[in-house]
Design a protein around this motif. Structure first.
Motif, mmCIF file in Angstrom:
data_model
loop_
_atom_site.group_PDB
_atom_site.id
_atom_site.type_symbol
_atom_site.label_atom_id
_atom_site.label_comp_id
_atom_site.label_asym_id
_atom_site.label_seq_id
_atom_site.Cartn_x
_atom_site.Cartn_y
_atom_site.Cartn_z
ATOM 1 N N ALA A 1 0.821 -1.216 0.000
ATOM 2 C CA ALA A 1 0.000 0.000 0.000
ATOM 3 C C ALA A 1 0.852 1.263 0.000
ATOM 4 N N GLU A 2 2.019 1.199 0.604
ATOM 5 C CA GLU A 2 2.889 2.370 0.653
ATOM 6 C C GLU A 2 3.615 2.626 -0.666
ATOM 7 N N ARG A 3 3.900 1.573 -1.421
ATOM 8 C CA ARG A 3 4.654 1.777 -2.660
ATOM 9 C C ARG A 3 3.781 1.807 -3.917
ATOM 10 N N ARG A 4 2.551 1.298 -3.831
ATOM 11 C CA ARG A 4 1.674 1.275 -5.001
ATOM 12 C C ARG A 4 0.992 2.618 -5.153
ATOM 13 N N VAL A 5 1.150 3.229 -6.310
ATOM 14 C CA VAL A 5 0.579 4.549 -6.597
ATOM 15 C C VAL A 5 -0.451 4.418 -7.709
ATOM 16 N N SER A 6 -1.614 5.006 -7.492
ATOM 17 C CA SER A 6 -2.641 5.060 -8.537
ATOM 18 C C SER A 6 -3.239 6.462 -8.563
ATOM 19 N N PHE A 7 -3.381 7.003 -9.742
ATOM 20 C CA PHE A 7 -3.891 8.358 -9.901
ATOM 21 C C PHE A 7 -3.126 9.366 -9.040
ATOM 22 N N GLY A 8 -1.801 9.141 -8.982
ATOM 23 C CA GLY A 8 -0.942 10.096 -8.296
ATOM 24 C C GLY A 8 -0.936 10.010 -6.788
ATOM 25 N N LYS A 9 -1.535 8.962 -6.224
ATOM 26 C CA LYS A 9 -1.625 8.862 -4.761
ATOM 27 C C LYS A 9 -1.325 7.431 -4.324
ATOM 28 N N ALA A 10 -0.521 7.269 -3.277
ATOM 29 C CA ALA A 10 -0.248 5.939 -2.730
ATOM 30 C C ALA A 10 -1.521 5.333 -2.151
ATOM 31 N N LEU A 11 -1.670 4.020 -2.286
ATOM 32 C CA LEU A 11 -2.850 3.346 -1.726
ATOM 33 C C LEU A 11 -2.997 3.616 -0.238
ATOM 34 N N SER A 12 -1.871 3.743 0.445
ATOM 35 C CA SER A 12 -1.925 3.960 1.897
ATOM 36 C C SER A 12 -2.565 5.288 2.272
ATOM 37 N N ARG A 13 -2.751 6.168 1.298
ATOM 38 C CA ARG A 13 -3.394 7.462 1.579
ATOM 39 C C ARG A 13 -4.883 7.428 1.270
ATOM 40 N N ARG A 14 -5.381 6.293 0.849
ATOM 41 C CA ARG A 14 -6.806 6.165 0.524
ATOM 42 C C ARG A 14 -7.552 5.574 1.722
ATOM 43 N N GLN A 15 -8.635 6.228 2.091
ATOM 44 C CA GLN A 15 -9.319 5.876 3.338
ATOM 45 C C GLN A 15 -9.828 4.442 3.351
ATOM 46 N N ALA A 16 -10.314 3.955 2.201
ATOM 47 C CA ALA A 16 -10.832 2.589 2.155
ATOM 48 C C ALA A 16 -9.744 1.590 2.528
ATOM 49 N N VAL A 17 -8.524 1.815 2.026
ATOM 50 C CA VAL A 17 -7.403 0.940 2.337
ATOM 51 C C VAL A 17 -6.977 1.112 3.795
ATOM 52 N N GLN A 18 -6.953 2.337 4.255
ATOM 53 C CA GLN A 18 -6.592 2.608 5.649
ATOM 54 C C GLN A 18 -7.531 1.864 6.603
ATOM 55 N N PHE A 19 -8.827 1.898 6.291
ATOM 56 C CA PHE A 19 -9.800 1.236 7.165
ATOM 57 C C PHE A 19 -9.580 -0.280 7.191
ATOM 58 N N MET A 20 -9.295 -0.884 6.017
ATOM 59 C CA MET A 20 -9.057 -2.319 5.984
ATOM 60 C C MET A 20 -7.854 -2.701 6.843
ATOM 61 N N LEU A 21 -6.783 -1.929 6.715
ATOM 62 C CA LEU A 21 -5.566 -2.246 7.456
ATOM 63 C C LEU A 21 -5.722 -1.962 8.947
ATOM 64 N N ALA A 22 -6.511 -0.956 9.289
ATOM 65 C CA ALA A 22 -6.787 -0.670 10.699
ATOM 66 C C ALA A 22 -7.593 -1.802 11.328
ATOM 67 N N GLU A 23 -8.598 -2.297 10.597
ATOM 68 C CA GLU A 23 -9.390 -3.425 11.087
ATOM 69 C C GLU A 23 -8.519 -4.668 11.250
ATOM 70 N N ASN A 24 -7.608 -4.879 10.293
ATOM 71 C CA ASN A 24 -6.681 -5.998 10.399
ATOM 72 C C ASN A 24 -5.877 -5.927 11.688
ATOM 73 N N ALA A 25 -5.320 -4.763 11.965
ATOM 74 C CA ALA A 25 -4.464 -4.591 13.138
ATOM 75 C C ALA A 25 -5.233 -4.900 14.420
ATOM 76 N N ALA A 26 -6.477 -4.408 14.505
ATOM 77 C CA ALA A 26 -7.289 -4.652 15.699
ATOM 78 C C ALA A 26 -7.642 -6.127 15.827
ATOM 79 N N ASP A 27 -7.983 -6.755 14.708
ATOM 80 C CA ASP A 27 -8.317 -8.180 14.701
ATOM 81 C C ASP A 27 -7.144 -9.022 15.196
ATOM 82 N N ILE A 28 -5.962 -8.726 14.685
ATOM 83 C CA ILE A 28 -4.761 -9.488 15.050
ATOM 84 C C ILE A 28 -4.464 -9.341 16.533
ATOM 85 N N GLU A 29 -4.526 -8.117 17.025
ATOM 86 C CA GLU A 29 -4.195 -7.872 18.427
ATOM 87 C C GLU A 29 -5.170 -8.587 19.359
#
Length: 402
Positions: free
Chosen positions: A271-299
């Motif tokens: 997500a940090e290195r993949r860029v689409s339409f001039g923006k890294a995936l990690s800056r897109r809220q939909a991706v941020q939410f998925m990864l945040a949910e992952n982190a909480a689930d794992i913990e």
């Protein structure tokens, strides 16, 4: 091994931290090289077993007096989390070899300890846990039978889905004395792999966990010395279910945590290195939410697994229930996390050139290992009703680590 012995030989925090760093360095270095080799060839060579043995990774969970590291069970689970970020077959070897002695040791006499338990811990012999049968469950409905004639049992039956069933030296096998039902008459036997009447078919072509051998095995009046029986007649399922499955389910739960951590790392990196339409995936809220949910689930799953590990270590009467809770929760978590991680990768994640593809396949196997979630829910409900009607003293030492 008693808790007193363990307390007399504690592993210091500094020693454990150094050990954990050593495991992590192997997993991210040689472990990844082995993963590539296994995926390319489809096989796990004996050289990997030898390397794991040489590093002492196959005896880490055993008591010091058995050649082990003297770790507490929760400490061992922390190391399993790290090992589980490696290839699924590497994790399987480490998991099984470090656990099989727990089933045998409480029921073994001194001669059996010398012949089977200690050589299994040292890696001199391989022992395959052999319980599951086609057409049956994995408990009191087993139909493999033995008939005793003098000092020999003659074994007849059919087992399948047996991990390491091809390359093992012995099967740690549950059967029943012919004519008995339920738990009555069940026996735990150490059956030589190459004994007369053993027919093992290699069934190793699986979706994931590439290279781990599995077998379907038929026994046709296979002779087994009575001296190879662990415990008494009637204790076969105690060996199989009590000594192995409870800690093993906790270990599988932690394996889910480790593999989920690996999937999350891959998704974050991509997500940090993949860029689409001039923006890294990690800056897109939909991706941020998925990864945040992952982190909480794992913990959340990790803390439940560690809680189950501590209760097993303490001999808690609720250890069996918590082991199934931990396993089913961690498996569901891993399903969500790996699905999200693959989704972050988009179409590229579906290609075998992407590491997340292997992680995704390996993760699916955890849904079956040591019982499906449906089985775990059955165990949890059974234990809930038992504990409700028979409140247990939390200090009662039953089923603690040996």
């Amino acid at each position: 091994m008693t808790d007193t012995t363990r307390a007399e030989q504690p592993v210091t925090e500094a020693e454990f931290a150094a050990l954990k760093d050593r495991v992590a360095a192997w997993v991210t270095g040689p472990g990844e090289e082995w993963a590539e080799r296994i995926e390319t060839t489809g096989e796990v060579p004996e050289e990997l077993w030898a390397e794991l043995r040489g590093h002492g990774f196959l005896r880490m969970a055993a008591p010091v007096e058995y050649g082990g590291f003297g770790l507490t069970f929760p400490q061992w689970m922390e190391l399993m989390e790290v090992f589980s970020r490696s290839h699924g077959s590497t994790r399987m070897i480490v998991h099984v070899v470090n656990g099989i002695w727990r089933a045998m040791d409480p029921f073994a006499d001194e001669e059996q300890r010398k012949k089977f338990v200690l050589p299994a811990i040292s890696g001199d012999i391989k022992i395959a846990f052999t319980l599951t049968e086609p057409g049956n469950g994995t408990g009191a409905d087993i139909t493999s039978t033995v008939v005793r004639e003098g000092d020999t049992y003659y074994l007849t039956g059919h087992k399948h889905l047996i991990t390491f069933g091809v390359r093992c030296d012995y099967y740690l096998l549950a059967a029943r004395v012919d004519g008995t039902t339920g738990h009555e008459g069940t026996v735990a036997l150490l059956v030589p792999r190459h004994a007369e009447g053993v027919h093992a078919e290699d069934t190793s072509r699986t979706m994931g966990v590439t290279g781990t051998d599995h077998a379907e095995i038929r026994f046709d009046r296979t002779p087994v010395p009575v001296a190879h029986r662990l415990g008494r007649e009637g204790e076969g399922l105690d060996v199989a279910l009590g000594g192995f499955l409870t800690p093993s389910r906790i270990s599988v739960g932690m394996s889910c945590v480790g593999l989920a951590q690996r999937a999350q790392e891959l998704a974050l990196d991509y997500a940090e290195r993949r860029v689409s339409f001039g923006k890294a995936l990690s800056r897109r809220q939909a991706v941020q939410f998925m990864l945040a949910e992952n982190a909480a689930d794992i913990e959340a799953a990790k803390h439940l697994v560690l809680h189950a590990a501590r209760r097993f270590e303490e001999g808690g009467d609720d250890a069996s229930m918590l082991s199934s809770m931990a396993k089913m929760t961690a498996v569901s978590m891993l399903t969500r996390v790996t699905d999200n991680a693959l989704q972050v990768h988009g179409g590229l994640g579906y290609w075998k050139t992407s590491p997340i593809e292997r992680v995704y396949r390996d993760a699916r196997a955890q849904r079956f290992e040591e019982g499906t979630n449906e089985i775990q829910k059955t165990v949890v409900f059974r234990e809930l009703t038992r504990l409700r009607t028979q409140p247990a003293d939390a200090a009662t030492a039953q089923g603690g680590a040996k």
